[in-house]
Design an enzyme around this catalytic site. Structure first.
Site, short mmCIF file in Angstrom:
data_model
loop_
_atom_site.label_atom_id
_atom_site.label_comp_id
_atom_site.label_asym_id
_atom_site.label_seq_id
_atom_site.Cartn_x
_atom_site.Cartn_y
_atom_site.Cartn_z
N GLU A 80 0.98 -1.25 0.12
CA GLU A 80 0.06 0.10 0.18
C GLU A 80 0.94 1.20 0.08
O GLU A 80 1.85 1.42 0.84
CB GLU A 80 -0.83 -0.20 1.15
CG GLU A 80 -2.04 1.04 1.26
CD GLU A 80 -2.89 1.09 2.46
OE1 GLU A 80 -3.23 0.00 3.13
OE2 GLU A 80 -3.50 2.09 2.92
N LYS A 270 -7.10 -0.47 11.80
CA LYS A 270 -6.46 -0.92 10.32
C LYS A 270 -5.28 0.06 10.18
O LYS A 270 -4.32 -0.43 9.80
CB LYS A 270 -7.52 -0.96 9.17
CG LYS A 270 -7.11 -1.62 8.16
CD LYS A 270 -6.24 -0.54 7.21
CE LYS A 270 -6.00 -1.49 5.95
NZ LYS A 270 -5.13 -0.50 4.91
N ASP A 286 4.15 -14.06 11.86
CA ASP A 286 3.04 -14.55 11.72
C ASP A 286 2.05 -13.54 11.99
O ASP A 286 1.64 -13.32 13.08
CB ASP A 286 2.51 -15.83 12.58
CG ASP A 286 1.41 -16.38 12.21
OD1 ASP A 286 0.39 -15.59 11.67
OD2 ASP A 286 1.04 -17.55 12.57
N HIS A 384 -2.78 10.73 -0.47
CA HIS A 384 -2.91 9.47 -1.11
C HIS A 384 -2.72 9.63 -2.49
O HIS A 384 -2.15 8.64 -3.08
CB HIS A 384 -4.07 8.81 -0.42
CG HIS A 384 -3.82 7.39 -0.30
ND1 HIS A 384 -4.04 6.49 -1.25
CD2 HIS A 384 -3.42 6.56 0.65
CE1 HIS A 384 -4.00 5.26 -0.76
NE2 HIS A 384 -3.37 5.38 0.46
P1 NAD Z 1 9.71 -22.76 16.41
O1 NAD Z 1 9.22 -23.99 17.34
O2 NAD Z 1 10.33 -22.75 15.02
O3 NAD Z 1 10.88 -22.01 17.34
C1 NAD Z 1 11.01 -21.97 18.64
C2 NAD Z 1 12.21 -22.68 19.33
O4 NAD Z 1 13.43 -22.00 18.76
C3 NAD Z 1 12.27 -23.03 20.58
O5 NAD Z 1 11.30 -24.00 20.90
C4 NAD Z 1 13.74 -23.15 21.00
O6 NAD Z 1 14.06 -24.55 20.56
C5 NAD Z 1 14.31 -22.52 19.83
N1 NAD Z 1 15.11 -21.18 20.27
C6 NAD Z 1 16.30 -20.83 20.00
N2 NAD Z 1 16.81 -19.78 20.64
C7 NAD Z 1 15.62 -19.40 21.47
C8 NAD Z 1 15.50 -18.40 22.32
N3 NAD Z 1 16.49 -17.41 22.44
N4 NAD Z 1 14.27 -18.27 22.75
C9 NAD Z 1 13.25 -18.95 22.50
N5 NAD Z 1 13.53 -20.16 21.77
C10 NAD Z 1 14.52 -20.30 21.10
O7 NAD Z 1 8.76 -21.61 16.20
P2 NAD Z 1 7.40 -21.02 17.42
O8 NAD Z 1 8.04 -19.59 17.75
O9 NAD Z 1 7.13 -21.89 18.59
O10 NAD Z 1 6.28 -21.15 16.55
C11 NAD Z 1 5.91 -20.12 15.43
C12 NAD Z 1 5.31 -20.66 14.40
O11 NAD Z 1 4.14 -21.08 14.90
C13 NAD Z 1 4.98 -19.53 13.31
O12 NAD Z 1 5.45 -19.91 12.12
C14 NAD Z 1 3.29 -19.55 13.46
O13 NAD Z 1 2.85 -19.22 12.07
C15 NAD Z 1 3.07 -21.23 13.70
N6 NAD Z 1 1.78 -21.36 14.44
C16 NAD Z 1 1.01 -20.38 14.69
C17 NAD Z 1 -0.15 -20.78 15.48
C18 NAD Z 1 -1.20 -19.82 15.92
O14 NAD Z 1 -0.57 -18.57 16.13
N7 NAD Z 1 -2.30 -20.09 16.57
C19 NAD Z 1 -0.41 -22.15 15.82
C20 NAD Z 1 0.43 -23.01 15.11
C21 NAD Z 1 1.74 -22.74 14.49
#
Ligand code: NAD
Length: 432
Positions: A80, A270, A286, A384
């Site tokens: 946008e 928004k 996300d 705009h």
């Molecule tokens: P992830 O599991 O890929 O990463 C998190 C991992 O990174 C941790 O478990 C840890 O092992 C590691 N890590 C390394 N350094 C770290 C630090 N300093 N602090 C914390 N962890 C560290 O990702 P996530 O953050 O658990 O999940 C994000 C993803 O999940 C997004 O892609 C999202 O789209 C998706 N998701 C979202 C939903 C929702 O929002 N309802 C549901 C399911 C999945």
């Protein structure tokens, strides 16, 4: 040292902008290339199902941002027009008074367990609470890299849902510290580990086990104060002229509309998300999760309202505040696998998820102010128009320097329509 002040950046060519950014930012030449390079198709095909390729969007840099006394160059991915310019302009005004002051809470996510078929809900709730310490220790005993980084289970809350289409049931909230991750995977895994124990204690059946996107224990807040004399500049548009006080009061009245009316609040919020989402996307986070959290939080009182507030402080200056849930990470998810997202995180030089959230909420506040300022003075369409005209010119088939020529003629005529763009383009191409 990073500076976010790069005067005349918008007038430079793409190549010149990249060269300026190389000087002003901590990115190496390789990282700068990665920041704007498309995602490799083989990475894309590992990220989603049935992948065919990638879809790209513009990435620009919001300038002038100072957050908690630190200059930060903010990458924004957005289609946008006007957004990056608006945020940069407001950041410049805020800078005159120290920029944005931002804070974030501990990265506490909420995992939910829906427990069905429980006989005595209140008694079951009490039994769960009585075993809280034991349950938290049990969740944390699992092998988890988050634990070694200082994260893990923090608290348990129990709620009884009194009314639903299937009647009453029990809900357990697991409060989980996810450190620098967004944390969805860690929280979901922890909920699944907890479920059999909860079933044992309650005699019920743990049905859903998933995080909540209403992350109201993981908040970020930004404030700024714009001196009223600075606002005077915003009141000078073409032949319009407003005093600083008029611009301030106009912004406050525009905010009051959003505070009182959900129809206006939706558009107001928004505008805030126009600032928030592009940074969330640039860092591989996300944005649906952030959007869901923001709007659910805006409706927390039962009536959907503004996420931000604008008021006059004791010195007569304009004071803005934005507080919202912001579950963003700097590790994990797409942030880890998308090279441009990694470069975006590095560009902002953030060392924790909280620091990223503080920048994101500051951009949201700046963007909110840009929209309110335009609405309260010139009206949104005028500002705009010239940017929108460029998109219309491209849609009409203009390329290279013809884009600007077609766009400025339409803006001058105040007729921004594809049919007119085609006519102007034809006459320019035929040299008439
Ligand atoms: P992830 O599991 O890929 O990463 C998190 C991992 O990174 C941790 O478990 C840890 O092992 C590691 N890590 C390394 N350094 C770290 C630090 N300093 N602090 C914390 N962890 C560290 O990702 P996530 O953050 O658990 O999940 C994000 C993803 O999940 C997004 O892609 C999202 O789209 C998706 N998701 C979202 C939903 C929702 O929002 N309802 C549901 C399911 C999945």
């Amino acid at each position: 040292m990073t500076t976010s002040r790069i005067p005349g950046f918008y007038n430079l060519t793409l190549e010149e902008r990249r060269a300026k950014l190389a000087d002003a930012s901590p990115l190496s030449p390789g990282e700068l290339i990665r920041l704007t390079s498309p995602l490799a198709p083989d990475i894309a095909s590992h990220m989603v199902e049935n992948a065919l390729g990638t879809f790209s969007l513009p990435l620009g840099i919001a300038l002038n941002f100072m957050v908690n006394g630190r200059d930060v160059l903010v990458p924004m991915v957005i289609e946008e027009p006007s957004v990056i310019a608006g945020a940069s302009f407001m950041a410049k005004l805020a800078r005159a008074n120290g920029g944005f002051t931002a804070t974030s809470t501990e990265p506490l996510m909420i995992g939910q367990l829906q427990v069905l078929d429980v006989e005595e809900l209140s008694q079951a709730a009490e039994r769960v609470l009585a075993k809280k310490a034991e349950l938290l220790t049990y969740v944390d005993a699992a092998e988890s890299s988050l634990k070694s980084r200082g994260g893990g289970a923090r608290d348990l809350e129990v709620r009884i849902i009194e009314e639903s289409p299937i009647g009453k049931f029990l809900v357990i909230h697991l409060i989980y510290d996810v450190r620098d991750a967004m944390g969805a995977n860690a929280v979901n895994t922890a909920c699944e580990r907890l479920a059999p124990k909860i079933e044992e204690i309650t005699g019920g059946r743990a049905h859903l086990k998933i995080l909540s996107n209403l992350t109201d224990k993981r908040m970020a807040k930004a404030t700024c104060v714009i001196p009223v004399n600075e606002l005077e500049i915003l009141g000078q548009v073409d032949n319009l002229s407003y005093t600083g006080e008029e611009v301030r009061d106009g912004i406050i009245a525009a905010y009051a509309f959003a505070a009182a009316d959900p129809y206006r609040a939706a558009t107001h919020n928004k505008g805030i998300m126009n600032g928030v989402d592009p940074v969330v996307i640039a860092t591989g986070n996300d944005w649906r999760a952030i959007e869901a959290g923001a709007h659910a939080y805006a409706a927390r009182s039962g009536k959907y309202t503004s996420l931000s507030t604008w008021s006059k402080d004791k010195d007569g200056n304009l004071a803005g505040e934005l507080e919202m849930p912001l579950a963003v990470g700097i590790v994990g998810g797409a942030t880890k696998v998308h090279p441009a997202a990694q470069a975006a995180v590095k560009l902002m030089n953030v060392k924790s998820a909280g620091e990223l959230a503080e920048i994101v909420v500051s951009v949201g506040l700046a963007q909110n102010m840009a929209a309110l300022r335009a609405l309260a003075t010139e009206g949104i369409q005028r500002g705009h128009m010239s940017l929108h005209a460029r998109q219309v010119a491209i849609a009409a088939g203009a390329s290279g320097e013809l884009i600007e020529k077609v766009a400025s003629q339409m803006a001058e005529e105040r007729v921004v329509r594809i049919e007119r763009a085609v006519e102007i383009l034809k006459s320019l191409e035929s040299g008439k």
